[in-house]
Design a protein around this motif. Structure first.
Motif, PDB file in Angstrom:
ATOM      1  N   TYR A   1      20.908 -17.092   6.752  1.00 33.43           N
ATOM      2  CA  TYR A   1      21.412 -17.909   6.025  1.00 33.43           C
ATOM      3  C   TYR A   1      22.076 -17.856   4.680  1.00 33.43           C
ATOM      4  CZ  TYR A   1      18.182 -21.255   7.585  1.00 33.43           C
ATOM      5  OH  TYR A   1      17.126 -21.518   8.693  1.00 33.43           O
ATOM      6  N   ALA A   2      23.204 -18.103   4.751  1.00 29.13           N
ATOM      7  CA  ALA A   2      23.968 -18.022   3.449  1.00 29.13           C
ATOM      8  C   ALA A   2      23.177 -18.519   2.442  1.00 29.13           C
ATOM      9  CB  ALA A   2      25.406 -19.264   3.309  1.00 29.13           C
ATOM     10  N   MET A   3      23.333 -18.312   0.827  1.00 27.76           N
ATOM     11  CA  MET A   3      22.045 -18.233  -0.004  1.00 27.76           C
ATOM     12  C   MET A   3      23.122 -19.212  -0.879  1.00 27.76           C
ATOM     13  SD  MET A   3      19.246 -17.932   0.863  1.00 27.76           S
ATOM     14  CE  MET A   3      18.546 -18.400  -0.288  1.00 27.76           C
ATOM     15  N   GLY A   4      22.683 -20.119  -2.273  1.00 28.80           N
ATOM     16  CA  GLY A   4      23.625 -20.711  -2.852  1.00 28.80           C
ATOM     17  C   GLY A   4      22.271 -20.707  -3.935  1.00 28.80           C
ATOM     18  N   TRP A   5      23.382 -20.752  -5.281  1.00 27.95           N
ATOM     19  CA  TRP A   5      22.949 -20.866  -6.487  1.00 27.95           C
ATOM     20  C   TRP A   5      23.415 -22.626  -7.398  1.00 27.95           C
ATOM     21  CZ3 TRP A   5      18.200 -18.707  -8.911  1.00 27.95           C
ATOM     22  CH2 TRP A   5      18.119 -17.868  -7.869  1.00 27.95           C
ATOM     23  N   PHE A   6      22.332 -23.186  -7.664  1.00 32.04           N
ATOM     24  CA  PHE A   6      22.972 -24.322  -8.895  1.00 32.04           C
ATOM     25  C   PHE A   6      21.618 -24.651  -9.676  1.00 32.04           C
ATOM     26  CE2 PHE A   6      24.850 -26.231  -4.767  1.00 32.04           C
ATOM     27  CZ  PHE A   6      24.766 -25.864  -4.237  1.00 32.04           C
ATOM     28  N   ARG A   7      22.582 -25.382 -10.774  1.00 28.37           N
ATOM     29  CA  ARG A   7      21.539 -26.006 -11.741  1.00 28.37           C
ATOM     30  C   ARG A   7      22.072 -26.978 -12.389  1.00 28.37           C
ATOM     31  NH1 ARG A   7      26.176 -22.289 -15.811  1.00 28.37           N
ATOM     32  NH2 ARG A   7      27.220 -23.941 -15.591  1.00 28.37           N
ATOM     33  N   GLN A   8      20.816 -27.493 -12.840  1.00 29.26           N
ATOM     34  CA  GLN A   8      21.389 -29.264 -13.375  1.00 29.26           C
ATOM     35  C   GLN A   8      20.825 -28.807 -15.118  1.00 29.26           C
ATOM     36  OE1 GLN A   8      19.151 -31.520 -11.388  1.00 29.26           O
ATOM     37  NE2 GLN A   8      20.214 -33.305 -11.766  1.00 29.26           N
ATOM     38  N   ALA A   9      21.387 -29.075 -15.762  1.00 27.28           N
ATOM     39  CA  ALA A   9      21.381 -28.928 -16.918  1.00 27.28           C
ATOM     40  C   ALA A   9      20.532 -30.687 -17.803  1.00 27.28           C
ATOM     41  CB  ALA A   9      22.297 -29.111 -18.275  1.00 27.28           C
ATOM     42  N   THR A  10      20.296 -31.166 -18.480  1.00 25.66           N
ATOM     43  CA  THR A  10      19.348 -32.534 -18.700  1.00 25.66           C
ATOM     44  C   THR A  10      20.008 -33.336 -18.764  1.00 25.66           C
ATOM     45  OG1 THR A  10      17.616 -31.060 -19.933  1.00 25.66           O
ATOM     46  CG2 THR A  10      17.872 -33.994 -20.567  1.00 25.66           C
ATOM     47  N   GLY A  11      19.594 -34.505 -18.472  1.00 24.15           N
ATOM     48  CA  GLY A  11      20.995 -35.572 -18.579  1.00 24.15           C
ATOM     49  C   GLY A  11      22.625 -35.752 -17.557  1.00 24.15           C
ATOM     50  N   LYS A  12      22.509 -33.973 -17.365  1.00 28.82           N
ATOM     51  CA  LYS A  12      24.155 -34.351 -16.144  1.00 28.82           C
ATOM     52  C   LYS A  12      23.367 -33.903 -14.197  1.00 28.82           C
ATOM     53  CE  LYS A  12      26.738 -31.755 -20.056  1.00 28.82           C
ATOM     54  NZ  LYS A  12      27.534 -31.184 -19.842  1.00 28.82           N
ATOM     55  N   GLU A  13      24.540 -33.976 -13.426  1.00 25.80           N
ATOM     56  CA  GLU A  13      23.744 -33.504 -12.295  1.00 25.80           C
ATOM     57  C   GLU A  13      24.633 -32.532 -11.756  1.00 25.80           C
ATOM     58  OE1 GLU A  13      26.629 -37.533 -10.763  1.00 25.80           O
ATOM     59  OE2 GLU A  13      27.461 -35.788  -9.842  1.00 25.80           O
ATOM     60  N   ARG A  14      23.232 -31.881 -10.753  1.00 25.95           N
ATOM     61  CA  ARG A  14      23.614 -30.717 -10.418  1.00 25.95           C
ATOM     62  C   ARG A  14      24.618 -30.093  -9.929  1.00 25.95           C
ATOM     63  NH1 ARG A  14      18.422 -29.593  -6.499  1.00 25.95           N
ATOM     64  NH2 ARG A  14      19.587 -31.093  -5.421  1.00 25.95           N
ATOM     65  N   GLU A  15      24.728 -28.921 -10.531  1.00 29.43           N
ATOM     66  CA  GLU A  15      26.478 -28.497  -9.975  1.00 29.43           C
ATOM     67  C   GLU A  15      26.470 -26.833  -9.855  1.00 29.43           C
ATOM     68  OE1 GLU A  15      28.693 -27.531 -13.459  1.00 29.43           O
ATOM     69  OE2 GLU A  15      27.426 -26.306 -14.300  1.00 29.43           O
ATOM     70  N   PHE A  16      27.135 -27.068  -8.155  1.00 34.71           N
ATOM     71  CA  PHE A  16      27.537 -25.112  -7.820  1.00 34.71           C
ATOM     72  C   PHE A  16      27.743 -24.326  -8.688  1.00 34.71           C
ATOM     73  CE2 PHE A  16      28.397 -22.195  -4.625  1.00 34.71           C
ATOM     74  CZ  PHE A  16      29.215 -21.501  -5.311  1.00 34.71           C
ATOM     75  N   VAL A  17      26.981 -23.163  -8.770  1.00 37.61           N
ATOM     76  CA  VAL A  17      26.779 -21.769  -9.406  1.00 37.61           C
ATOM     77  C   VAL A  17      27.501 -21.272  -9.062  1.00 37.61           C
ATOM     78  CG1 VAL A  17      26.013 -20.243 -10.572  1.00 37.61           C
ATOM     79  CG2 VAL A  17      25.710 -22.411 -10.632  1.00 37.61           C
ATOM     80  N   ALA A  18      26.978 -20.920  -7.629  1.00 41.03           N
ATOM     81  CA  ALA A  18      27.125 -19.287  -7.253  1.00 41.03           C
ATOM     82  C   ALA A  18      26.719 -19.286  -5.578  1.00 41.03           C
ATOM     83  CB  ALA A  18      27.334 -18.136  -7.194  1.00 41.03           C
TER      84      ALA A  18
END
Length: 123
Positions: free
Chosen positions: A32-49
C-alpha cells in the motif's frame, strides 16, 4: 483489511518537532501507498504527504515541503511523519491512511484510516 493506529501526537511550541507513527496490522502493508492527512477545527481534511509502497518516492503539500518528512519501515509495518519547524497553523488532528493508488492526494483513494492523533502547536 488493514488497521491503522497513530501515535506520537501532543503539544509542542512553535519551531519545535514531533514525530508521528502509524502502526499497521496485516501482512500486506508493503503493498500500500501510505498517506498523511490533517484536519484543523472547523476546516476540511487536507492532504499532507504520501509515500510509495517501497518508500522510494514521496510527495508533500506545499505548506509542509521542507519541514515534514514521511518515511516507512515495511519490516515494522510502520509509517512515520517527522515534523520539524512546527507552526501554530500546523495544529490539527493528523490521520494516516492506506491506498492502493500510488502518489495520490485524493482522500477518496484511501481505503483505510487511523483514528487520528492530535497535534497542537503553541505560539
Amino acid at each position: 483489511q488493514v488497521q491503522l493506529v497513530e501515535s506520537g501526537g501532543g503539544l509542542v511550541q512553535a519551531v519545535g518537532s514531533l514525530r508521528l507513527s502509524c502502526a499497521a496490522s496485516g501482512r500486506t502493508f508493503s503493498s500500500y501507498a501510505m498517506g498523511w492527512f490533517r484536519q484543523a477545527t472547523g476546516k476540511e481534511r487536507e492532504f499532507v504527504a504520501t509515500i510509495y509502497p517501497s518508500g522510494g518516492s514521496t510527495y508533500y503539500t506545499n505548506s509542509v515541503e521542507g519541514r515534514f518528512t514521511v518515511s516507512r519501515n515495511n519490516a515494522k509495518n510502520t509509517v512515520y511523519l517527522q515534523m520539524n519547524g512546527l507552526k501554530p497553523e500546523d495544529t490539527a488532528v493528523y490521520y494516516c491512511a492506506a491506498s492502493s493508488t500510488i502518489g495520490t492526494a485524493n482522500e477518496a483513494r484511501y481505503w483505510y484510516w487511523g483514528q487520528g492523533a492530535q497535534v497542537t502547536v503553541s505560539s
